[in-house]
Design a protein around this motif. Structure first.
Motif, PDB file in Angstrom:
ATOM      1  N   SER A 255     -10.022 -12.237  20.430  1.00 28.22           N
ATOM      2  CA  SER A 255     -10.849 -11.185  21.016  1.00 28.22           C
ATOM      3  C   SER A 255      -9.965 -10.181  21.742  1.00 28.22           C
ATOM      4  O   SER A 255      -8.749 -10.360  21.854  1.00 28.22           O
ATOM      5  CB  SER A 255     -11.830 -11.805  22.013  1.00 28.22           C
ATOM      6  N   TYR A 256     -10.599  -9.140  22.274  1.00 27.48           N
ATOM      7  CA  TYR A 256      -9.869  -8.232  23.157  1.00 27.48           C
ATOM      8  C   TYR A 256      -9.246  -9.022  24.309  1.00 27.48           C
ATOM      9  O   TYR A 256      -8.096  -8.787  24.692  1.00 27.48           O
ATOM     10  CB  TYR A 256     -10.798  -7.175  23.756  1.00 27.48           C
ATOM     11  N   GLU A 257     -10.011  -9.935  24.865  1.00 25.60           N
ATOM     12  CA  GLU A 257      -9.523 -10.704  26.012  1.00 25.60           C
ATOM     13  C   GLU A 257      -8.308 -11.541  25.637  1.00 25.60           C
ATOM     14  O   GLU A 257      -7.387 -11.712  26.454  1.00 25.60           O
ATOM     15  CB  GLU A 257     -10.624 -11.598  26.571  1.00 25.60           C
ATOM     16  N   GLY A 258      -8.284 -12.038  24.409  1.00 26.50           N
ATOM     17  CA  GLY A 258      -7.128 -12.810  23.976  1.00 26.50           C
ATOM     18  C   GLY A 258      -5.858 -11.991  24.005  1.00 26.50           C
ATOM     19  O   GLY A 258      -4.793 -12.480  24.409  1.00 26.50           O
ATOM     20  N   TYR A 259      -5.946 -10.737  23.578  1.00 25.95           N
ATOM     21  CA  TYR A 259      -4.770  -9.867  23.622  1.00 25.95           C
ATOM     22  C   TYR A 259      -4.409  -9.531  25.061  1.00 25.95           C
ATOM     23  O   TYR A 259      -3.227  -9.505  25.429  1.00 25.95           O
ATOM     24  CB  TYR A 259      -5.025  -8.589  22.825  1.00 25.95           C
ATOM     25  N   VAL A 260      -5.423  -9.281  25.890  1.00 24.16           N
ATOM     26  CA  VAL A 260      -5.167  -8.972  27.300  1.00 24.16           C
ATOM     27  C   VAL A 260      -4.450 -10.137  27.975  1.00 24.16           C
ATOM     28  O   VAL A 260      -3.501  -9.942  28.740  1.00 24.16           O
ATOM     29  CB  VAL A 260      -6.482  -8.629  28.020  1.00 24.16           C
ATOM     30  N   ASP A 261      -4.893 -11.360  27.711  1.00 22.92           N
ATOM     31  CA  ASP A 261      -4.242 -12.527  28.319  1.00 22.92           C
ATOM     32  C   ASP A 261      -2.779 -12.606  27.918  1.00 22.92           C
ATOM     33  O   ASP A 261      -1.912 -12.915  28.750  1.00 22.92           O
ATOM     34  CB  ASP A 261      -4.978 -13.809  27.902  1.00 22.92           C
ATOM     35  N   TRP A 262      -2.494 -12.340  26.641  1.00 24.65           N
ATOM     36  CA  TRP A 262      -1.095 -12.327  26.207  1.00 24.65           C
ATOM     37  C   TRP A 262      -0.324 -11.226  26.926  1.00 24.65           C
ATOM     38  O   TRP A 262       0.776 -11.454  27.445  1.00 24.65           O
ATOM     39  CB  TRP A 262      -1.013 -12.135  24.696  1.00 24.65           C
ATOM     40  N   ALA A 263      -0.903 -10.025  26.971  1.00 23.04           N
ATOM     41  CA  ALA A 263      -0.219  -8.888  27.584  1.00 23.04           C
ATOM     42  C   ALA A 263       0.060  -9.118  29.059  1.00 23.04           C
ATOM     43  O   ALA A 263       1.103  -8.716  29.578  1.00 23.04           O
ATOM     44  CB  ALA A 263      -1.049  -7.616  27.391  1.00 23.04           C
ATOM     45  N   LEU A 264      -0.871  -9.778  29.743  1.00 24.56           N
ATOM     46  CA  LEU A 264      -0.672 -10.045  31.169  1.00 24.56           C
ATOM     47  C   LEU A 264       0.516 -10.965  31.415  1.00 24.56           C
ATOM     48  O   LEU A 264       1.155 -10.904  32.471  1.00 24.56           O
ATOM     49  CB  LEU A 264      -1.936 -10.663  31.772  1.00 24.56           C
ATOM     50  N   ASP A 265       0.825 -11.794  30.436  1.00 21.49           N
ATOM     51  CA  ASP A 265       1.918 -12.747  30.598  1.00 21.49           C
ATOM     52  C   ASP A 265       3.266 -12.196  30.142  1.00 21.49           C
ATOM     53  O   ASP A 265       4.293 -12.854  30.324  1.00 21.49           O
ATOM     54  CB  ASP A 265       1.605 -14.042  29.848  1.00 21.49           C
ATOM     55  N   VAL A 266       3.269 -11.007  29.548  1.00 18.75           N
ATOM     56  CA  VAL A 266       4.536 -10.374  29.178  1.00 18.75           C
ATOM     57  C   VAL A 266       5.111  -9.696  30.420  1.00 18.75           C
ATOM     58  O   VAL A 266       4.422  -8.919  31.079  1.00 18.75           O
ATOM     59  CB  VAL A 266       4.332  -9.331  28.062  1.00 18.75           C
ATOM     60  N   PRO A 267       6.358  -9.960  30.771  1.00 18.65           N
ATOM     61  CA  PRO A 267       6.942  -9.343  31.970  1.00 18.65           C
ATOM     62  C   PRO A 267       6.927  -7.817  31.900  1.00 18.65           C
ATOM     63  O   PRO A 267       7.086  -7.226  30.832  1.00 18.65           O
ATOM     64  CB  PRO A 267       8.382  -9.875  31.983  1.00 18.65           C
ATOM     65  N   MET A 268       6.752  -7.195  33.042  1.00 19.96           N
ATOM     66  CA  MET A 268       6.773  -5.738  33.132  1.00 19.96           C
ATOM     67  C   MET A 268       8.195  -5.208  33.112  1.00 19.96           C
ATOM     68  O   MET A 268       9.157  -5.936  33.372  1.00 19.96           O
ATOM     69  CB  MET A 268       6.095  -5.274  34.433  1.00 19.96           C
ATOM     70  N   TYR A 269       8.326  -3.908  32.841  1.00 21.31           N
ATOM     71  CA  TYR A 269       9.581  -3.183  33.007  1.00 21.31           C
ATOM     72  C   TYR A 269       9.580  -2.377  34.304  1.00 21.31           C
ATOM     73  O   TYR A 269      10.520  -2.405  35.074  1.00 21.31           O
ATOM     74  CB  TYR A 269       9.789  -2.183  31.862  1.00 21.31           C
ATOM     75  N   PHE A 270       8.510  -1.608  34.517  1.00 22.37           N
ATOM     76  CA  PHE A 270       8.510  -0.647  35.616  1.00 22.37           C
ATOM     77  C   PHE A 270       7.088  -0.417  36.118  1.00 22.37           C
ATOM     78  O   PHE A 270       6.105  -0.740  35.445  1.00 22.37           O
ATOM     79  CB  PHE A 270       9.113   0.691  35.163  1.00 22.37           C
ATOM     80  N   VAL A 271       7.006   0.160  37.313  1.00 20.12           N
ATOM     81  CA  VAL A 271       5.770   0.724  37.846  1.00 20.12           C
ATOM     82  C   VAL A 271       6.085   2.159  38.207  1.00 20.12           C
ATOM     83  O   VAL A 271       7.050   2.438  38.931  1.00 20.12           O
ATOM     84  CB  VAL A 271       5.257  -0.043  39.080  1.00 20.12           C
ATOM     85  N   LYS A 272       5.293   3.086  37.696  1.00 18.82           N
ATOM     86  CA  LYS A 272       5.538   4.502  37.947  1.00 18.82           C
ATOM     87  C   LYS A 272       4.592   4.996  39.035  1.00 18.82           C
ATOM     88  O   LYS A 272       3.376   4.826  38.932  1.00 18.82           O
ATOM     89  CB  LYS A 272       5.334   5.317  36.667  1.00 18.82           C
ATOM     90  N   ARG A 273       5.178   5.581  40.069  1.00 23.38           N
ATOM     91  CA  ARG A 273       4.400   6.209  41.122  1.00 23.38           C
ATOM     92  C   ARG A 273       4.924   7.636  41.307  1.00 23.38           C
ATOM     93  O   ARG A 273       6.100   7.837  41.618  1.00 23.38           O
ATOM     94  CB  ARG A 273       4.508   5.429  42.440  1.00 23.38           C
ATOM     95  N   GLY A 274       4.059   8.606  41.064  1.00 22.46           N
ATOM     96  CA  GLY A 274       4.517   9.987  41.064  1.00 22.46           C
ATOM     97  C   GLY A 274       5.521  10.177  39.945  1.00 22.46           C
ATOM     98  O   GLY A 274       5.264   9.814  38.791  1.00 22.46           O
ATOM     99  N   ASP A 275       6.666  10.723  40.288  1.00 23.38           N
ATOM    100  CA  ASP A 275       7.721  10.911  39.292  1.00 23.38           C
ATOM    101  C   ASP A 275       8.762   9.802  39.321  1.00 23.38           C
ATOM    102  O   ASP A 275       9.784   9.889  38.630  1.00 23.38           O
ATOM    103  CB  ASP A 275       8.422  12.263  39.535  1.00 23.38           C
ATOM    104  N   THR A 276       8.510   8.759  40.099  1.00 20.02           N
ATOM    105  CA  THR A 276       9.505   7.701  40.297  1.00 20.02           C
ATOM    106  C   THR A 276       9.161   6.463  39.477  1.00 20.02           C
ATOM    107  O   THR A 276       8.029   5.962  39.520  1.00 20.02           O
ATOM    108  CB  THR A 276       9.601   7.311  41.781  1.00 20.02           C
ATOM    109  N   TYR A 277      10.157   5.968  38.748  1.00 22.17           N
ATOM    110  CA  TYR A 277      10.034   4.699  38.047  1.00 22.17           C
ATOM    111  C   TYR A 277      10.627   3.604  38.939  1.00 22.17           C
ATOM    112  O   TYR A 277      11.819   3.611  39.220  1.00 22.17           O
ATOM    113  CB  TYR A 277      10.796   4.728  36.721  1.00 22.17           C
ATOM    114  N   HIS A 278       9.798   2.677  39.373  1.00 25.04           N
ATOM    115  CA  HIS A 278      10.268   1.554  40.182  1.00 25.04           C
ATOM    116  C   HIS A 278      10.613   0.396  39.248  1.00 25.04           C
ATOM    117  O   HIS A 278       9.770  -0.075  38.477  1.00 25.04           O
ATOM    118  CB  HIS A 278       9.183   1.116  41.177  1.00 25.04           C
ATOM    119  N   ASP A 279      11.841  -0.045  39.311  1.00 20.98           N
ATOM    120  CA  ASP A 279      12.316  -1.126  38.455  1.00 20.98           C
ATOM    121  C   ASP A 279      11.727  -2.455  38.942  1.00 20.98           C
ATOM    122  O   ASP A 279      12.082  -2.950  40.012  1.00 20.98           O
ATOM    123  CB  ASP A 279      13.846  -1.174  38.497  1.00 20.98           C
TER     124      ASP A 279
END
Length: 459
Positions: A255-279
């Protein structure tokens, strides 16, 4: 890689992440075709790569983007003061840069493949007009055939610095993926959750077939590399937590939820706030969702965080608000149109989709993975479920042809969209990929030299 999303709407629950994907549903009458392709810029005088700022007497990537901006009137996309892409009019596509300067067109969502071909032809004409005064050409191949990683320029884009630092921690070939590969992709729509699941399963199972048909990367660093698709081989050891064949997609209840669960468990790269990429490389999106991300205490996830995170997942087929077919090497113009034609014929016609599912539904997860592992080297000579892949290719190509014929979208000359499959019919009939033809030229007409590939296949 498309422009990062800006949507500061806070996320309150996982259900909202599911709903974000679900919002992509469209009636079949509104299905569109979005084609993306990448190409390597090079200086025609000496086949050197093109750096961002250029070199003495010749402009570089910045000059190309500024020239395209002036020619098209598109909005510049800027990162830390550097132009790193262009956004077309609303719904009109975009131009962006991959980490090593690969020049990408993300096409507009179009109704027919005839429009796709016209868009491609216009883009090539525009980019040539801008590039020729700088002595720049473009080669569309799955992997950079000449330059070492050290010789490859680095584009000034914040997210790429974060990715480049993280890649060596999770695989041996991630930097090669970033800096030395090019692909052609098509983005296609779904009508319902069940429709998404059926299309995801069929396209995942057949993605290695697309890899074999579109293989164009037998060279690396001026030598044969032993593969038909070096690009596809590179993906096998880039970051397996976020790539691959998504075996869970074939589980009952997908389902959609199945993909979301997988995606939630993949580590992030960055969080963008304004023009700044936070590692925050390696951190959990679940922590951001809960407001407990150690690197950004108290910061909560927004819809743009979710959209950007999904864009950093690299499975063979990627789900966002549409499905992205990700298995093919870039190639010459006729192949850049054949790729969307192949998938539209299979996925946008109900009879073709049902028949394709009947063909692949009996393949086990182990058989699908074995095919994925074999195809970069063996191409159409690989086998799946005891069958030669070239036999499967002929059957699938006929399903696609029939699907396009039933769509009955004719051009001014009365030709339907199946005309764009012509190069694939030739490949299947000859059981030879472009990569194999290039290897033969290397051994014969090119006298053991790789350099001619740049000029003979230049766009």
């Amino acid at each position: 890689m498309a422009r990062d999303v800006s949507d500061s709407t806070p996320i309150g629950s996982k259900d909202e992440l599911v709903s974000w994907i679900e919002a992509g549903e469209k009636p079949a009458s509104s299905f569109r075709i979005g084609t993306e392709h990448e190409k390597f810029p090079f200086y025609r005088s000496d086949l050197a790569p093109v750096p961002y700022e250029g070199r003495a007497g010749a402009g570089g990537i910045r000059a190309l983007l500024e020239g395209m901006q002036q020619r098209l009137g598109w909005e510049p996309i800027v990162d830390a003061g550097n132009i790193i892409g262009l956004a077309g009019p609303e719904g009109g596509g975009a131009i962006s840069l991959e980490p090593g300067g690969q020049f990408e067109l993300s096409g507009a969502p179009l109704e027919t493949l005839h429009e796709t071909q016209a868009e491609l032809a216009a883009h090539i004409a525009d980019v040539k007009a801008v590039a020729v005064p700088h002595g720049i050409g473009f080669a569309a191949l799955g992997a950079s055939p000449l330059w070492t990683r050290a010789e490859t320029p680095v584009m000034p884009k914040g997210r790429y610095k974060i990715m480049a630092n993280y890649m060596p921690k999770v695989g041996t070939l991630g930097l090669d993926m970033m800096f030395r590969t090019c692909t052609v992709q098509v983005n296609l729509d779904f009508a319902t959750e069940a429709d998404m699941v059926r299309k995801l399963r069929v396209s995942l199972a057949l993605q290695p077939l697309a890899t074999a048909l579109f293989a164009s990367s037998p060279f690396l660093e001026r030598k044969l590399n032993g593969f038909q698709s070096m690009r596809s081989e590179i993906w096998r050891d880039t970051d397996n937590a976020r790539s691959g064949m998504l075996a869970f997609a074939f589980d009952e209840g997908m389902s959609y939820e199945g993909y979301v669960d997988w995606a939630l468990d993949v580590p992030m790269y960055f969080v963008k706030r304004g023009d700044t990429y936070h590692d925050v490389a390696g951190a959990s999106f679940r922590d951001l969702l809960a407001g407990t991300l150690p690197q950004l205490p108290g910061e909560r996830a927004t819809m743009s965080d979710w959209a950007n995170h999904l864009s950093t997942l690299f499975p063979e087929v990627r789900l966002k608000r549409f499905l992205e077919m990700r298995g093919a090497d870039a190639g010459p113009p006729e192949m850049l149109t054949a790729l969307p034609a192949f998938w539209v014929g299979l996925l946008y016609d109900t009879s073709a989709l049902d028949a394709a599912w009947d063909l692949v539904r009996g393949w086990s997860a182990q058989e699908r993975q074995a095919l994925r592992d074999a195809v970069p080297k063996q191409g159409l000579a690989a086998t799946v479920a005891g069958r030669p892949l070239h036999e499967v290719a002929a059957e699938v190509l006929e399903l696609s042809r029939a699907g396009l014929a039933r769509r009955a979208r004719a051009d001014g000359a009365g030709q339907d969209e199946s005309v764009f499959l012509a190069p694939l019919h030739e490949i299947v009939a000859r059981r030879r990929s472009l990569a194999q033809d290039l290897e033969e030229r290397f051994r014969s007409a090119w006298n053991g030299k790789v350099e001619p590939v740049m000029t003979e296949l230049a766009l």
